[in-house]
Motif scaffolding. Structure first.
Motif, PDB file in Angstrom:
ATOM      1  N   PHE A 246       0.510  -1.673  -0.245  1.00  0.00           N
ATOM      2  CA  PHE A 246      -0.255   0.174   0.086  1.00  0.00           C
ATOM      3  C   PHE A 246       0.619   1.100   0.038  1.00  0.00           C
ATOM      4  O   PHE A 246       1.884   1.204   1.496  1.00  0.00           O
ATOM      5  CB  PHE A 246      -0.892  -0.117   1.368  1.00  0.00           C
ATOM      6  CG  PHE A 246      -1.832  -1.022   1.375  1.00  0.00           C
ATOM      7  CD1 PHE A 246      -2.613  -1.424  -0.240  1.00  0.00           C
ATOM      8  CD2 PHE A 246      -2.527  -1.809   2.630  1.00  0.00           C
ATOM      9  CE1 PHE A 246      -3.483  -2.083  -0.089  1.00  0.00           C
ATOM     10  CE2 PHE A 246      -3.276  -2.715   2.202  1.00  0.00           C
ATOM     11  CZ  PHE A 246      -3.703  -2.078   1.032  1.00  0.00           C
ATOM     12  N   ALA A 247       0.363   2.059  -0.712  1.00  0.00           N
ATOM     13  CA  ALA A 247       1.260   3.322  -1.071  1.00  0.00           C
ATOM     14  C   ALA A 247       0.653   4.133  -0.441  1.00  0.00           C
ATOM     15  O   ALA A 247      -0.347   4.825   0.161  1.00  0.00           O
ATOM     16  CB  ALA A 247       1.514   3.575  -2.344  1.00  0.00           C
ATOM     17  N   ILE A 248       1.750   5.148   0.449  1.00  0.00           N
ATOM     18  CA  ILE A 248       1.717   6.512   1.817  1.00  0.00           C
ATOM     19  C   ILE A 248       2.687   6.743   2.190  1.00  0.00           C
ATOM     20  O   ILE A 248       3.722   6.447   1.679  1.00  0.00           O
ATOM     21  CB  ILE A 248       0.602   5.356   3.329  1.00  0.00           C
ATOM     22  CG1 ILE A 248       0.110   7.155   3.783  1.00  0.00           C
ATOM     23  CG2 ILE A 248       2.070   4.945   4.661  1.00  0.00           C
ATOM     24  CD1 ILE A 248      -0.479   6.125   5.348  1.00  0.00           C
ATOM     25  N   ASN A 249       2.877   8.148   2.194  1.00  0.00           N
ATOM     26  CA  ASN A 249       3.375   8.985   2.355  1.00  0.00           C
ATOM     27  C   ASN A 249       3.751   9.036   3.902  1.00  0.00           C
ATOM     28  O   ASN A 249       3.230   9.879   4.541  1.00  0.00           O
ATOM     29  CB  ASN A 249       3.033  10.367   1.351  1.00  0.00           C
ATOM     30  CG  ASN A 249       4.346  11.853   1.691  1.00  0.00           C
ATOM     31  OD1 ASN A 249       5.569  11.257   1.562  1.00  0.00           O
ATOM     32  ND2 ASN A 249       4.284  12.382   1.207  1.00  0.00           N
ATOM     33  N   ALA A 250       4.848   9.337   4.593  1.00  0.00           N
ATOM     34  CA  ALA A 250       5.221   8.597   5.382  1.00  0.00           C
ATOM     35  C   ALA A 250       6.587   9.324   6.038  1.00  0.00           C
ATOM     36  O   ALA A 250       7.735   9.015   4.832  1.00  0.00           O
ATOM     37  CB  ALA A 250       4.784   7.127   6.118  1.00  0.00           C
ATOM     38  N   GLN A 251       6.986   9.874   7.072  1.00  0.00           N
ATOM     39  CA  GLN A 251       8.030  10.247   7.057  1.00  0.00           C
ATOM     40  C   GLN A 251       8.978  10.232   8.800  1.00  0.00           C
ATOM     41  O   GLN A 251       7.647  10.623   9.735  1.00  0.00           O
ATOM     42  CB  GLN A 251       8.219  12.250   7.489  1.00  0.00           C
ATOM     43  CG  GLN A 251       9.574  12.657   7.569  1.00  0.00           C
ATOM     44  CD  GLN A 251       9.453  14.119   7.643  1.00  0.00           C
ATOM     45  OE1 GLN A 251       8.500  15.408   7.220  1.00  0.00           O
ATOM     46  NE2 GLN A 251      10.474  15.000   8.139  1.00  0.00           N
ATOM     47  N   ALA A 252       9.633   9.541   8.735  1.00  0.00           N
ATOM     48  CA  ALA A 252       9.969   8.649  10.066  1.00  0.00           C
ATOM     49  C   ALA A 252      11.107  10.204  10.889  1.00  0.00           C
ATOM     50  O   ALA A 252      11.906  10.798  10.346  1.00  0.00           O
ATOM     51  CB  ALA A 252      11.320   7.606   9.864  1.00  0.00           C
ATOM     52  N   VAL A 253      10.457  10.400  11.337  1.00  0.00           N
ATOM     53  CA  VAL A 253      11.506  12.114  12.581  1.00  0.00           C
ATOM     54  C   VAL A 253      12.085  11.052  13.933  1.00  0.00           C
ATOM     55  O   VAL A 253      10.968  10.499  15.171  1.00  0.00           O
ATOM     56  CB  VAL A 253      10.210  12.752  12.558  1.00  0.00           C
ATOM     57  CG1 VAL A 253      11.284  13.788  13.715  1.00  0.00           C
ATOM     58  CG2 VAL A 253      10.071  13.292  11.591  1.00  0.00           C
ATOM     59  N   PRO A 254      12.707  11.339  14.663  1.00  0.00           N
ATOM     60  CA  PRO A 254      12.590  11.155  15.919  1.00  0.00           C
ATOM     61  C   PRO A 254      12.404  11.842  16.924  1.00  0.00           C
ATOM     62  O   PRO A 254      11.777  13.390  17.178  1.00  0.00           O
ATOM     63  CB  PRO A 254      14.542  11.623  16.254  1.00  0.00           C
ATOM     64  CG  PRO A 254      15.071  11.660  14.730  1.00  0.00           C
ATOM     65  CD  PRO A 254      14.301  12.366  13.711  1.00  0.00           C
ATOM     66  N   LEU A 255      11.823  11.374  18.048  1.00  0.00           N
ATOM     67  CA  LEU A 255      10.854  12.001  19.681  1.00  0.00           C
ATOM     68  C   LEU A 255      11.484  13.192  19.890  1.00  0.00           C
ATOM     69  O   LEU A 255      10.831  13.753  20.305  1.00  0.00           O
ATOM     70  CB  LEU A 255      10.398  10.688  20.145  1.00  0.00           C
ATOM     71  CG  LEU A 255       9.273  11.149  21.456  1.00  0.00           C
ATOM     72  CD1 LEU A 255       8.454  12.057  20.210  1.00  0.00           C
ATOM     73  CD2 LEU A 255       9.082  10.063  21.781  1.00  0.00           C
ATOM     74  N   THR A 256      12.442  13.582  19.459  1.00  0.00           N
ATOM     75  CA  THR A 256      13.878  14.550  20.291  1.00  0.00           C
ATOM     76  C   THR A 256      13.415  15.391  19.187  1.00  0.00           C
ATOM     77  O   THR A 256      13.443  16.583  19.498  1.00  0.00           O
ATOM     78  CB  THR A 256      15.155  14.257  20.443  1.00  0.00           C
ATOM     79  OG1 THR A 256      15.528  13.748  18.805  1.00  0.00           O
ATOM     80  CG2 THR A 256      15.604  12.940  21.318  1.00  0.00           C
ATOM     81  N   GLU A 257      12.485  15.186  17.975  1.00  0.00           N
ATOM     82  CA  GLU A 257      12.489  16.694  17.138  1.00  0.00           C
ATOM     83  C   GLU A 257      10.922  16.969  17.078  1.00  0.00           C
ATOM     84  O   GLU A 257      10.272  17.187  15.995  1.00  0.00           O
ATOM     85  CB  GLU A 257      13.183  15.972  16.712  1.00  0.00           C
ATOM     86  CG  GLU A 257      14.549  16.522  15.788  1.00  0.00           C
ATOM     87  CD  GLU A 257      15.322  15.913  15.115  1.00  0.00           C
ATOM     88  OE1 GLU A 257      14.793  16.475  13.891  1.00  0.00           O
ATOM     89  OE2 GLU A 257      16.257  15.355  14.489  1.00  0.00           O
ATOM     90  N   VAL A 258      10.163  16.209  18.403  1.00  0.00           N
ATOM     91  CA  VAL A 258       8.855  16.315  17.948  1.00  0.00           C
ATOM     92  C   VAL A 258       7.982  17.365  17.715  1.00  0.00           C
ATOM     93  O   VAL A 258       7.420  18.015  16.901  1.00  0.00           O
ATOM     94  CB  VAL A 258       8.317  15.802  18.905  1.00  0.00           C
ATOM     95  CG1 VAL A 258       8.643  16.142  20.500  1.00  0.00           C
ATOM     96  CG2 VAL A 258       6.325  16.020  19.158  1.00  0.00           C
ATOM     97  N   GLU A 259       8.455  19.274  18.437  1.00  0.00           N
ATOM     98  CA  GLU A 259       7.648  20.123  18.429  1.00  0.00           C
ATOM     99  C   GLU A 259       8.697  20.804  17.107  1.00  0.00           C
ATOM    100  O   GLU A 259       7.269  21.208  16.551  1.00  0.00           O
ATOM    101  CB  GLU A 259       8.777  20.807  19.485  1.00  0.00           C
ATOM    102  CG  GLU A 259       8.551  22.354  19.293  1.00  0.00           C
ATOM    103  CD  GLU A 259       9.049  23.100  20.360  1.00  0.00           C
ATOM    104  OE1 GLU A 259       8.677  24.198  21.126  1.00  0.00           O
ATOM    105  OE2 GLU A 259       9.695  22.769  21.381  1.00  0.00           O
ATOM    106  N   THR A 260       9.948  20.245  16.500  1.00  0.00           N
ATOM    107  CA  THR A 260       9.689  21.119  15.004  1.00  0.00           C
ATOM    108  C   THR A 260       9.030  20.846  14.299  1.00  0.00           C
ATOM    109  O   THR A 260       8.361  21.254  13.048  1.00  0.00           O
ATOM    110  CB  THR A 260      11.247  21.036  15.013  1.00  0.00           C
ATOM    111  OG1 THR A 260      12.470  21.592  15.923  1.00  0.00           O
ATOM    112  CG2 THR A 260      11.817  21.555  13.453  1.00  0.00           C
TER     113      THR A 260
END
Length: 274
Positions: A246-260
């Motif tokens: 299934f095609a889905i556009n997802a971006q993995a971001v470290p939890l330490t950068e949650v605010e940004t």
């Protein structure tokens, strides 16, 4: 409290699972959380953590709407109102995996709408500017023709608002001349990106086969929603079936950068990782 309502992680025995509805105040945005065992479902080896987490929530919405609420039958025609967003695009792919006969997709973003045939849509209907009464009349006529010609049995509505009013008007505009009941059409309300209220004439329900339902928390039990994610992930992880990937556009971001990341927006789906 710790925020977060779902995620992918491991149980104490090392089993990888998707989980949801952690017990307050223990949310999912932490190294550890507390979740009922029946609110966990295994993640197949054929799908990675980020993809599983990104697919779960939007995939759950259409899978539950089709199988639990609309009681979709393979071969039926499905109209997806608001198919250009992440959830709507995934709904097209899920309907295909479940054996849909034909898919009609609508959308406000005509550029994105034009790409949906590559995901499995058969017919595209641009919604246009529905602040114009003439445009609403035209859209109602287009919906009426499409519903009759393609024998639409299920509508998944991610928009509500004016386009939903046009759909309901189209369904209720036809009257049988032979005294037979109008064909059944189940409209499942999932999202309200175009408005939280509509005008619903009483006659629209009396004079048609329209059935209005909703799909979301409360209409399906928490445990069943998690089980639905398990079904979705098994299909997504089984590429050999032809229904995977299934095609889905997802971006993995470290939890330490949650605010940004939270303030920046950007990708359709953001998955926070530890």
């Amino acid at each position: 409290m710790v925020p977060g309502s779902d995620g992918v992680g491991t149980l104490p025995d090392g089993q990888r699972v998707y989980f949801a509805f952690p017990r307050a105040p223990y949310g999912s945005m932490a190294e550890q959380t507390v979740v009922r065992r029946d609110y966990c479902t295994p993640v197949p080896d054929g799908i990675d953590d980020v993809t599983a987490a990104a697919l779960a929530n939007p995939g759950m919405s259409s899978w539950a709407a089709l199988t639990e609420r609309a009681h979709f039958q393979p071969g039926q025609t499905v109209l997806i109102n608001g198919a250009t967003g992440a959830s709507g695009q995934l709904a097209i792919q899920i309907a295909r995996a479940l054996g849909v006969g034909k898919i009609i997709a609508t959308g406000r973003n005509e550029q994105v709408l034009g790409t949906l045939k590559a995901l499995g849509a058969d017919i595209l209907i641009p919604l246009g500017d529905l602040t114009d009464p003439a445009a609403r009349t035209d859209l109602t006529r287009v919906f009426d023709a499409a519903i009759v010609e393609h024998r639409v049995g299920v509508v998944l509505d991610y928009l509500w608002g004016p386009s939903a009013e046009c759909l309901i008007a189209a369904v209720s505009s036809r009257h049988s001349e032979d005294g037979e009941a109008q064909p059944r059409l189940r409209l499942v309300q999932i999202g309200n990106l175009s408005g939280v209220t509509i005008t619903l004439p009483a006659g629209a329900l009396r004079s048609s086969g329209l059935e209005l339902l909703g799909s979301g928390l409360g209409s399906v039990s928490n445990a069943r929603l998690v089980a639905i994610v398990g079904e979705l992930l098994r299909v997504a992880g089984a590429a050999k079936t032809g229904a995977g990937n299934f095609a889905i556009n997802a971006q993995a971001v470290p939890l330490t950068e949650v605010e940004t990341a939270w303030n920046a927006g950007g990708a359709e789906r953001v998955v926070f990782t530890l």
